[in-house]
Design an enzyme around this catalytic site. Structure first.
Site, PDB file in Angstrom:
ATOM      1  N   CYS A   1       1.919  -0.294  -2.268  1.00 15.05           N
ATOM      2  CA  CYS A   1       0.810  -0.202  -3.223  1.00 15.05           C
ATOM      3  C   CYS A   1       0.581   1.236  -3.683  1.00 15.05           C
ATOM      4  O   CYS A   1       0.726   2.167  -2.898  1.00 15.05           O
ATOM      5  CB  CYS A   1      -0.477  -0.691  -2.583  1.00 15.05           C
ATOM      6  SG  CYS A   1      -0.383  -2.378  -1.999  1.00 15.05           S
TER       7      CYS A   1
ATOM      8  N   ARG B   1       7.864   3.134  -5.496  1.00 17.55           N
ATOM      9  CA  ARG B   1       7.472   2.851  -4.112  1.00 17.55           C
ATOM     10  C   ARG B   1       7.610   1.370  -3.784  1.00 17.55           C
ATOM     11  O   ARG B   1       7.550   0.983  -2.620  1.00 17.55           O
ATOM     12  CB  ARG B   1       6.018   3.278  -3.891  1.00 17.55           C
ATOM     13  CG  ARG B   1       5.791   4.763  -4.084  1.00 17.55           C
ATOM     14  CD  ARG B   1       4.330   5.050  -4.352  1.00 17.55           C
ATOM     15  NE  ARG B   1       3.516   4.733  -3.189  1.00 17.55           N
ATOM     16  CZ  ARG B   1       3.161   5.613  -2.273  1.00 17.55           C
ATOM     17  NH1 ARG B   1       3.551   6.850  -2.385  1.00 17.55           N
ATOM     18  NH2 ARG B   1       2.420   5.256  -1.253  1.00 17.55           N
TER      19      ARG B   1
ATOM     20  N   TRP C   1       1.723  -4.388  -3.666  1.00 22.77           N
ATOM     21  CA  TRP C   1       2.818  -4.944  -2.859  1.00 22.77           C
ATOM     22  C   TRP C   1       2.140  -5.933  -1.932  1.00 22.77           C
ATOM     23  O   TRP C   1       1.361  -5.546  -1.066  1.00 22.77           O
ATOM     24  CB  TRP C   1       3.493  -3.824  -2.077  1.00 22.77           C
ATOM     25  CG  TRP C   1       4.791  -4.160  -1.443  1.00 22.77           C
ATOM     26  CD1 TRP C   1       6.005  -4.243  -2.051  1.00 22.77           C
ATOM     27  CD2 TRP C   1       5.027  -4.415  -0.047  1.00 22.77           C
ATOM     28  NE1 TRP C   1       6.978  -4.536  -1.134  1.00 22.77           N
ATOM     29  CE2 TRP C   1       6.414  -4.642   0.095  1.00 22.77           C
ATOM     30  CE3 TRP C   1       4.213  -4.458   1.078  1.00 22.77           C
ATOM     31  CZ2 TRP C   1       6.997  -4.925   1.325  1.00 22.77           C
ATOM     32  CZ3 TRP C   1       4.790  -4.731   2.297  1.00 22.77           C
ATOM     33  CH2 TRP C   1       6.170  -4.970   2.416  1.00 22.77           C
TER      34      TRP C   1
ATOM     35  N   ASN D   1      -5.506   0.292  -1.354  1.00 21.63           N
ATOM     36  CA  ASN D   1      -4.269   0.243  -0.560  1.00 21.63           C
ATOM     37  C   ASN D   1      -4.675   0.047   0.889  1.00 21.63           C
ATOM     38  O   ASN D   1      -5.686   0.601   1.331  1.00 21.63           O
ATOM     39  CB  ASN D   1      -3.509   1.572  -0.650  1.00 21.63           C
ATOM     40  CG  ASN D   1      -2.877   1.775  -2.012  1.00 21.63           C
ATOM     41  OD1 ASN D   1      -2.912   0.888  -2.847  1.00 21.63           O
ATOM     42  ND2 ASN D   1      -2.310   2.947  -2.224  1.00 21.63           N
ATOM     43  N   GLY D   2      -3.862  -0.680   1.649  1.00 23.46           N
ATOM     44  CA  GLY D   2      -4.165  -0.865   3.065  1.00 23.46           C
ATOM     45  C   GLY D   2      -4.533  -2.306   3.357  1.00 23.46           C
ATOM     46  O   GLY D   2      -4.351  -3.195   2.514  1.00 23.46           O
TER      47      GLY D   2
ATOM     48  N   GLU E   1      22.814   2.040  10.809  1.00 22.19           N
ATOM     49  CA  GLU E   1      22.365   2.387   9.456  1.00 22.19           C
ATOM     50  C   GLU E   1      23.227   1.663   8.418  1.00 22.19           C
ATOM     51  O   GLU E   1      22.715   1.182   7.404  1.00 22.19           O
ATOM     52  CB  GLU E   1      22.415   3.912   9.270  1.00 22.19           C
ATOM     53  CG  GLU E   1      21.982   4.422   7.914  1.00 22.19           C
ATOM     54  CD  GLU E   1      20.524   4.124   7.539  1.00 22.19           C
ATOM     55  OE1 GLU E   1      19.753   3.685   8.402  1.00 22.19           O
ATOM     56  OE2 GLU E   1      20.181   4.320   6.362  1.00 22.19           O
TER      57      GLU E   1
ATOM     58  N   LYS F   1      21.720  -0.876   5.620  1.00 18.10           N
ATOM     59  CA  LYS F   1      21.941  -0.688   4.173  1.00 18.10           C
ATOM     60  C   LYS F   1      22.473  -1.978   3.551  1.00 18.10           C
ATOM     61  O   LYS F   1      22.040  -2.395   2.490  1.00 18.10           O
ATOM     62  CB  LYS F   1      22.969   0.414   3.908  1.00 18.10           C
ATOM     63  CG  LYS F   1      22.527   1.824   4.085  1.00 18.10           C
ATOM     64  CD  LYS F   1      21.833   2.434   2.902  1.00 18.10           C
ATOM     65  CE  LYS F   1      20.350   2.399   3.105  1.00 18.10           C
ATOM     66  NZ  LYS F   1      19.821   3.299   4.068  1.00 18.10           N
TER      67      LYS F   1
ATOM     68  N   GLU G   1      19.716  -4.526   3.328  1.00 19.51           N
ATOM     69  CA  GLU G   1      18.665  -4.140   2.370  1.00 19.51           C
ATOM     70  C   GLU G   1      19.053  -4.412   0.923  1.00 19.51           C
ATOM     71  O   GLU G   1      18.252  -4.940   0.156  1.00 19.51           O
ATOM     72  CB  GLU G   1      18.376  -2.629   2.485  1.00 19.51           C
ATOM     73  CG  GLU G   1      17.478  -2.236   3.620  1.00 19.51           C
ATOM     74  CD  GLU G   1      17.262  -0.721   3.656  1.00 19.51           C
ATOM     75  OE1 GLU G   1      16.125  -0.304   3.880  1.00 19.51           O
ATOM     76  OE2 GLU G   1      18.230   0.044   3.459  1.00 19.51           O
TER      77      GLU G   1
ATOM     78  N   HIS H   1      30.544  -8.539  25.255  1.00 19.47           N
ATOM     79  CA  HIS H   1      29.479  -9.122  26.078  1.00 19.47           C
ATOM     80  C   HIS H   1      28.678 -10.161  25.289  1.00 19.47           C
ATOM     81  O   HIS H   1      27.522 -10.429  25.618  1.00 19.47           O
ATOM     82  CB  HIS H   1      28.563  -8.021  26.615  1.00 19.47           C
ATOM     83  CG  HIS H   1      29.279  -7.071  27.537  1.00 19.47           C
ATOM     84  ND1 HIS H   1      29.816  -7.475  28.739  1.00 19.47           N
ATOM     85  CD2 HIS H   1      29.575  -5.750  27.417  1.00 19.47           C
ATOM     86  CE1 HIS H   1      30.407  -6.434  29.334  1.00 19.47           C
ATOM     87  NE2 HIS H   1      30.274  -5.378  28.543  1.00 19.47           N
TER      88      HIS H   1
ATOM     89  N   LYS I   1       9.362   1.189  -0.725  1.00 20.39           N
ATOM     90  CA  LYS I   1       9.887   2.515  -0.378  1.00 20.39           C
ATOM     91  C   LYS I   1       9.023   3.161   0.686  1.00 20.39           C
ATOM     92  O   LYS I   1       9.511   3.809   1.593  1.00 20.39           O
ATOM     93  CB  LYS I   1       9.920   3.383  -1.643  1.00 20.39           C
ATOM     94  CG  LYS I   1      10.412   4.797  -1.436  1.00 20.39           C
ATOM     95  CD  LYS I   1      11.901   4.809  -1.244  1.00 20.39           C
ATOM     96  CE  LYS I   1      12.463   6.183  -0.957  1.00 20.39           C
ATOM     97  NZ  LYS I   1      13.712   6.078  -0.180  1.00 20.39           N
TER      98      LYS I   1
HETATM   99  C1  G6P Z   1      10.467   1.631   4.474  1.00 22.55           C
HETATM  100  C2  G6P Z   1      11.699   1.855   3.626  1.00 22.55           C
HETATM  101  C3  G6P Z   1      12.832   2.381   4.500  1.00 22.55           C
HETATM  102  C4  G6P Z   1      12.381   3.635   5.232  1.00 22.55           C
HETATM  103  C5  G6P Z   1      11.107   3.384   6.050  1.00 22.55           C
HETATM  104  C6  G6P Z   1      10.518   4.675   6.610  1.00 22.55           C
HETATM  105  O1  G6P Z   1      10.684   0.572   5.333  1.00 22.55           O
HETATM  106  O2  G6P Z   1      12.106   0.652   2.998  1.00 22.55           O
HETATM  107  O3  G6P Z   1      13.958   2.681   3.692  1.00 22.55           O
HETATM  108  O4  G6P Z   1      13.403   4.067   6.071  1.00 22.55           O
HETATM  109  O5  G6P Z   1      10.111   2.804   5.219  1.00 22.55           O
HETATM  110  O6  G6P Z   1      10.126   5.503   5.535  1.00 22.55           O
HETATM  111  P1  G6P Z   1       9.817   7.031   5.708  1.00 22.55           P
HETATM  112  O7  G6P Z   1       9.242   7.464   4.400  1.00 22.55           O
HETATM  113  O8  G6P Z   1       8.830   7.166   6.832  1.00 22.55           O
HETATM  114  O9  G6P Z   1      11.094   7.727   6.036  1.00 22.55           O
END
Ligand code: G6P
Length: 609
Positions: free
Chosen positions: A2, A27, A73, A99-100, A482, A486, A489, A505, A604
């Site tokens: 948001c 965002r 959001w 927001n929140g 990671e 990715k 995502e 295992h 984001k």
């Molecule tokens: C969200 C994003 C991720 C990011 C995470 C932490 O989940 O989708 O891509 O890694 O937040 O964000 P930050 O700004 O704390 O690195």
């Protein structure tokens, strides 16, 4: 996630609001809206989906100099126009953007329903609008009504409210969700992210938790719920804006991948000391004689930042020989953690606004721990909360899937590990060799980016996959995590990461031709053992894609595809191999026609729990 923008004193408030909302869009959001006071009443427009849907309703035709806007959001209620912000009270006297999450919204709603109020949305925010309108209808000024309501609200909020009875006034409040106030020529603004105010405001003030502010075109008054009237010092607004666009790239993610070498060059710039084979990290605000007293390091973050923390823990243990561990910030803060005086706490966040990371930081501080930050956004909530830290200087990152910021986080953690190492037992020559590695890193990343066409050729092995395993050992294990994150995502392919040693295992049971394995294989002392594991997968008809900096020919014999990346410094392979995986996920998602920069359900910056 948001986003909030509000302005009072601008000739066409709606124009400013729409410009601000466009800046906040990266965002992540699923609906948006604006409300403008035309001097008599509050007019509102809202739309589900992209900002273009709101723009097509012609918001700029709303005349008025004072207004509020929001990108939502969804948390409470579906992403529909009815649930989008601003929310209006039933009597249209109060409009609110928020927001929140209000945790006791149901209890507050029940109280208001008992007073005869009715609700049109499922959101917690409408409860705030209704509660404030009830107070205002009983003669309270909005500023006082917000001050009185806030102690009764449980949860988190960054909010701005408009009052029909005060055409040029905004009232803003903050608890756990960022709120910045802007000062421009003849106008005052509010935003959840200072970047939304660039071009409209010259100076910025950051509210703290518990602050409530009243803004008119030429004044700002702030009162704290805890300490009463207070003055906040304004600083020059220096936020970086993402207006630059994609610079001809198909997606922001690709632009940010391409920018990675220069981003990393900025992360290391001015921080290498070749003479003593160490790093210069003045921003830590910790002298070597204090640093040497720490007996271990705890690293915290969420999402990709958590995985960067895992890479950092490896780097710190191997270079500084200090016990180091990483943990998801949200889990850490809720287990009533024991905070140790001789542990150095490191909180990692690109945005510096991730709620759980910020809450973990505050928990450490409350208990007397020393906490430093690794953060990209200058002046963010986290940057202001920590005792010191390292800015990434990676430049704005717009794509939800982190690329250059993740690499910059690992790079900054490498600098910290080098510095800690040289304070402890790392030899000057080993330090000097790593300094050279940092200097060469942008070039290695340039070479990695140039391999994009070769990486694209591998994607048919993944686009057909039902599920994908990512494996790696030692410092490649978090890199594999990671890589899997990715792919999930942005390509929406189910992917799981395992340490290579754990494969037999359990996960081996799932290996078959439709479940390929991406092997992250650095040329290190575990190479022979890892190559042996490749045979185990081959024996089960598993397909192998190896991402490596080794030129061992046994790899080519075993694998369907080999992505061969430049050989770098042993400590820096996570960054080089990590970038290879970022490109692999990107090309796979492109091949599948996914919406790269705004993946479904993701934001984001996650500013709620
Ligand atoms: C969200 C994003 C991720 C990011 C995470 C932490 O989940 O989708 O891509 O890694 O937040 O964000 P930050 O700004 O704390 O690195």
């Amino acid at each position: 996630m948001c986003g909030i923008i509000a302005v009072t004193g601008h000739a066409n408030a709606a124009q400013t609001l729409m410009a601000g909302l466009r800046r906040l869009a990266y965002r992540g959001y699923d609906s948006a809206g604006v409300a403008v006071h035309d001097g008599e009443s509050i007019a509102r427009l809202r739309a589900a989906g992209a900002l273009e849907n709101l723009a097509s309703l012609d918001p700029e035709s709303l005349s008025g100099q004072c207004g509020i806007g929001h990108t939502r959001w969804a948390t409470h209620g579906a992403p529909t126009a009815e649930n989008a912000h601003p929310h209006l009270s039933a009597d249209a006297a109060i409009a609110v953007v928020h927001n929140g999450i209000i945790e006791n919204a149901d209890a507050l709603r029940a109280e208001l329903q008992a007073e005869g109020m009715t609700f049109t949305s499922e959101t917690d925010t409408e409860v705030l609008a209704q509660a404030l309108s009830l107070a205002v209808s009983r003669g309270e000024a909005l500023f006082e009504a917000v001050l009185a309501l806030m102690p009764r609200v449980q949860g988190t909020y960054g909010l701005v409210a408009l009052d029909r009875a005060a055409p040029d006034q905004l009232v803003a409040a903050r608890l756990g969700s960022p709120v910045a106030l802007g000062i421009g020529g003849g106008c005052r603004l509010v935003a959840s992210d200072p970047a939304a105010m660039v071009g409209f405001a010259d100076d910025v003030l950051h509210l703290d938790d518990g602050d409530v502010a009243r803004l008119t075109p030429d004044s700002i008054a702030v009162r704290s719920l805890d300490t009463g009237e207070r003055t906040i010092e304004a600083t020059t607004l220096t936020a970086e804006v993402n207006d630059a666009g994609r610079d001809g790239h198909a997606h922001f993610m690709l632009k940010e991948l391409c920018e990675q070498p220069e981003a990393i060059a900025r992360t290391v710039s001015g921080r290498l000391d070749a003479r003593f084979g160490t790093a210069r990290l003045g921003g830590l605000n910790i002298q070597p004689r204090d640093l040497i007293a720490f007996r271990g390091v705890k690293l915290l973050g969420c999402g990709s930042a958590h995985i960067a923390a895992e890479c950092g823990a490896h780097l710190i243990e191997s270079l500084a020989r200090l016990p180091a561990s990483a943990e998801a910030a949200a889990e850490f803060r809720y287990r009533n953690p024991v905070i140790e005086r001789d542990l150095l706490y490191v909180v990692i966040s690109q945005s510096g606004e991730t709620y759980d990371t910020l809450a973990a930081c505050n928990e450490i501080k409350r208990k007397g721990g020393t906490v430093i930050g690794i953060n990209n956004v200058i002046g963010s909530s986290l940057a202001r909360a920590v005792d010191g830290g390292i800015y990434l200087h990676a430049g704005p990152e717009v794509s939800v899937a982190s690329t250059k910021a993740w690499s910059a986080m690992v790079c900054a953690l490498g600098l910290l590990a080098l510095y800690l190492g040289r304070v402890h037992d790392l030899s000057p020559s080993a330090g000097a060799s790593l300094v050279k590695g940092f200097e060469a890193l942008p070039e290695w990343l340039e070479q990695t980016y140039a391999l994009r066409p070769a990486i694209r050729e591998v994607t048919p092995l993944l686009t057909q996959a039902r599920s994908v395993f990512f494996i790696g050992r030692g410092n490649a294990a978090p890199v594999a995590r990671e890589g899997a994150l990715k792919l999930k995502e942005i390509a929406y392919i189910h992917a799981e990461a395992y340490p290579t040693s754990e494969l037999k295992h359990g996960p081996l049971a799932l290996i078959e031709p439709a479940v390929p394995t991406v092997v992250v294989l650095p040329d290190d002392e575990l190479l022979d053992k890892s190559i042996a594991s490749l045979a185990e997968i081959r024996a089960r008809d598993g397909k192998l894609i190896v991402v490596t900096d080794s030129d061992d020919t046994r790899i080519d014999a075993a694998a369907e595809a080999v992505i061969r990346l430049p050989k770098s410094h042993a400590a820096l392979t996570p960054i080089v191999l990590g970038m290879g995986l970022q490109l692999l996920a990107y090309e796979t998602a492109v091949a599948l026609g996914r919406e790269i920069d705004r993946p479904r359900n993701l934001a984001k910056s996650v500013t709620v729990e």
